[in-house]
Write a protein that holds these residues in place. Structure first.
Motif, PDB file in Angstrom:
ATOM      1  N   VAL A  48      -4.506  -5.234   3.446  1.00  0.00           N
ATOM      2  CA  VAL A  48      -4.574  -3.764   3.425  1.00  0.00           C
ATOM      3  C   VAL A  48      -5.952  -3.322   3.921  1.00  0.00           C
ATOM      4  O   VAL A  48      -6.074  -2.455   4.791  1.00  0.00           O
ATOM      5  N   ARG A  69      -3.700   7.090  13.626  1.00  0.00           N
ATOM      6  CA  ARG A  69      -5.052   6.975  14.182  1.00  0.00           C
ATOM      7  C   ARG A  69      -5.027   6.089  15.433  1.00  0.00           C
ATOM      8  O   ARG A  69      -5.631   6.413  16.458  1.00  0.00           O
ATOM      9  N   THR A 124       0.845  -1.193   0.000  1.00  0.00           N
ATOM     10  CA  THR A 124       0.000   0.000   0.000  1.00  0.00           C
ATOM     11  C   THR A 124       0.884   1.248   0.000  1.00  0.00           C
ATOM     12  O   THR A 124       2.084   1.155   0.224  1.00  0.00           O
ATOM     13  N   TYR A 125       0.289   2.394  -0.268  1.00  0.00           N
ATOM     14  CA  TYR A 125       1.108   3.604  -0.341  1.00  0.00           C
ATOM     15  C   TYR A 125       1.318   4.193   1.054  1.00  0.00           C
ATOM     16  O   TYR A 125       0.593   3.880   2.001  1.00  0.00           O
ATOM     17  N   ARG A 164      -1.509   7.340   8.029  1.00  0.00           N
ATOM     18  CA  ARG A 164      -2.814   7.685   8.589  1.00  0.00           C
ATOM     19  C   ARG A 164      -3.298   6.623   9.596  1.00  0.00           C
ATOM     20  O   ARG A 164      -3.750   6.953  10.687  1.00  0.00           O
ATOM     21  N   SER A 205       0.984   7.105   2.591  1.00  0.00           N
ATOM     22  CA  SER A 205       0.084   7.943   3.390  1.00  0.00           C
ATOM     23  C   SER A 205      -0.982   7.096   4.092  1.00  0.00           C
ATOM     24  O   SER A 205      -1.456   7.472   5.157  1.00  0.00           O
ATOM     25  N   ARG A 206      -1.345   5.945   3.507  1.00  0.00           N
ATOM     26  CA  ARG A 206      -2.301   5.078   4.205  1.00  0.00           C
ATOM     27  C   ARG A 206      -1.656   4.490   5.469  1.00  0.00           C
ATOM     28  O   ARG A 206      -2.277   4.457   6.531  1.00  0.00           O
ATOM     29  N   SER A 245      -6.543  -1.643   7.641  1.00  0.00           N
ATOM     30  CA  SER A 245      -7.124  -0.305   7.619  1.00  0.00           C
ATOM     31  C   SER A 245      -8.428  -0.282   8.435  1.00  0.00           C
ATOM     32  O   SER A 245      -8.671   0.644   9.228  1.00  0.00           O
TER      33      SER A 245
END
Lengths: 257, 176
Positions: free
Chosen positions: A84, A36, A25-26, A32, A28-29, A88
């Motif tokens: 992913v 969180r 995954t990229y 984030r 910024s994910r 998430s």
């Protein structure tokens, strides 16, 4: 909610970031989701990405002496989009209702338990996909059959090499050479009018498209350092594929030109 | 009026390619089908742009198709509560300009091996032609889908919220 111990949270976040950073995954994910989780438990997290490592810093904003910093080495990336989604979703679940670190850890452990999919599905579907791709490049039916078998050989070997933990770049050179060489032999039977398409498509399953798109997204989202590193890695892999094709072209005396 | 059957044939094979390539990314099973649908929409749209709307530049058509895939991917992501990249990225793979890249490599090596100056120049021109086409299409692919992620930046991170995977842990909330 009781604030967990910083060491306990750090251990969890290290595992989480390492898993998230190694599944395609990229950045910024990853950033984030990890932030969180840290914020849910009352801590501040900072991540610094490089190609093979992520620097993790965790601090308690109410007590700056409570601070941890780690350099995580990432595992070689194996795409796993199911994970992913699940990781998430876990970060949101922790934020919304799982406010207990022990429960979060238990959920995480369940998720990362490797759920293997049958490797022959991968081989067969990849081969069919590559054969369909050759049709999209205006290859004829003979081309599709040749590409199907060339990809079957290449992907089978790739599965074997991955199992043997052979370096990805060496894998690409060998698979690219063998797939394109089998295609070259296939075209000798005059069953195709588009040998060039067959040879060009037979190695496309090796192109790391997802990594390339991820790297462009990283660059556009201001993770320029890791974006450029990833693009460089993609370029190296494509060069390895080109070396394999070049070997075949040399053996075939550039007959396809 | 031109027949639409080439578009449907193109969409069918793109869906097949999208499905196969998506499988290697290990997405959730139902998302595999969404990726295949997106791949067929994207490739079919590009094909239609080039064939029926006479867009001369494949990179522009690819950019438009990639943007469309990104937008549809975001919609599908909301419905399936899955990150949009999980659906959209594998759908883009059939549009990767492999054949152009291959031709670029071919002409590069021919340029190196050629002795005759006229043919050498011809090979060099061909190499740059195919190389720049490859680069522009690949960038168009990546940038097209990235723009949707930038437009729907916050939403792209929100789609997995309340995905239902961890609903059974909701009971813990009242204890903390």
């Amino acid at each position: 909610m009781q604030k967990p111990d910083i060491q306990e949270l750090s251990d969890f976040l290290i595992d989480y970031v390492r898993a998230m950073g190694s599944i395609g995954t990229y950045s910024s994910r990853v950033n984030r989701c990890a932030k969180r989780i840290a914020e849910t438990f009352g801590y501040t997290l900072t991540l610094n990405f490089s190609f093979a490592h992520i620097n993790v810093s965790i601090v308690d904003p109410q007590d700056y002496s409570s601070f941890r910093s780690y350099l995580i080495t990432l595992k070689p990336t194996h795409l796993n989009f199911s994970l992913v989604r699940d990781l998430s979703a876990l970060s949101w679940a922790i934020y919304d209702h799982i406010h207990d670190l022990r429960v979060a850890k238990r959920c995480f452990k369940k998720l990362i338990r490797i759920q293997k999919r049958p490797f022959y599905y991968y081989i067969i579907l990849q081969s069919i996909a590559n054969a369909a791709l050759s049709r999209l490049f205006e290859g004829d039916f003979g081309t599709m059959i040749i590409v199907l078998f060339a990809t079957l050989l290449g992907t089978s070997l790739r599965v074997l090499f991955t199992y043997m933990r052979l370096d990805e770049r060496i894998q690409c050179i060998i698979c690219s050479f063998l797939s394109s060489y089998l295609t070259f032999w296939g075209t000798k039977f005059d069953c195709t009018q588009t040998p060039e398409v067959a040879l060009g498509t037979s190695i496309l399953y090796l192109i790391p498209g997802v990594f390339f798109i991820n790297s462009v997204i990283d660059i556009l989202q201001n993770y320029i350092q890791i974006g450029i590193s990833r693009i460089t890695n993609v370029a190296i892999i494509i060069s390895c594929v080109a070396i394999g094709v070049y070997a075949t072209l040399t053996f075939s005396n550039f007959r396809f030109l | 009026m031109q027949s639409l059957s080439p578009v449907f044939i193109d969409m069918f094979f793109a869906a097949l390619a999208g499905f196969g390539f998506a499988y290697s990314c290990k997405p959730p099973v139902r998302v595999l089908f969404l990726s295949a649908i997106l791949a067929s929409i994207g490739h079919g749209f590009r094909f239609a742009l080039v064939e029926f709307f006479s867009i001369p530049n494949l990179a522009i058509a690819t950019f438009a198709a990639s943007f469309l895939v990104g937008c549809c991917g975001m919609l599908f992501a909301k419905i399936s509560k899955t990150p949009s990249e999980v659906i959209a990225f594998p759908a883009l793979l059939p549009m990767i300009p492999g054949i152009y890249a291959y031709r670029a490599i071919l002409y590069l090596f021919s340029f190196i091996n050629e002795k005759d100056m006229t043919l050498k120049t011809h090979n060099l021109v061909e190499f740059f032609d195919y190389f720049l086409t490859t680069v522009s299409i690949t960038l168009a692919l990546a940038v097209g889908v990235s723009i949707t992620l930038l437009i729907f930046f916050e939403q792209s991170f929100m789609v997995t919220r309340n995905s239902g995977i961890f609903d059974r842990y909701k009971k813990y909330k009242k204890f903390f």
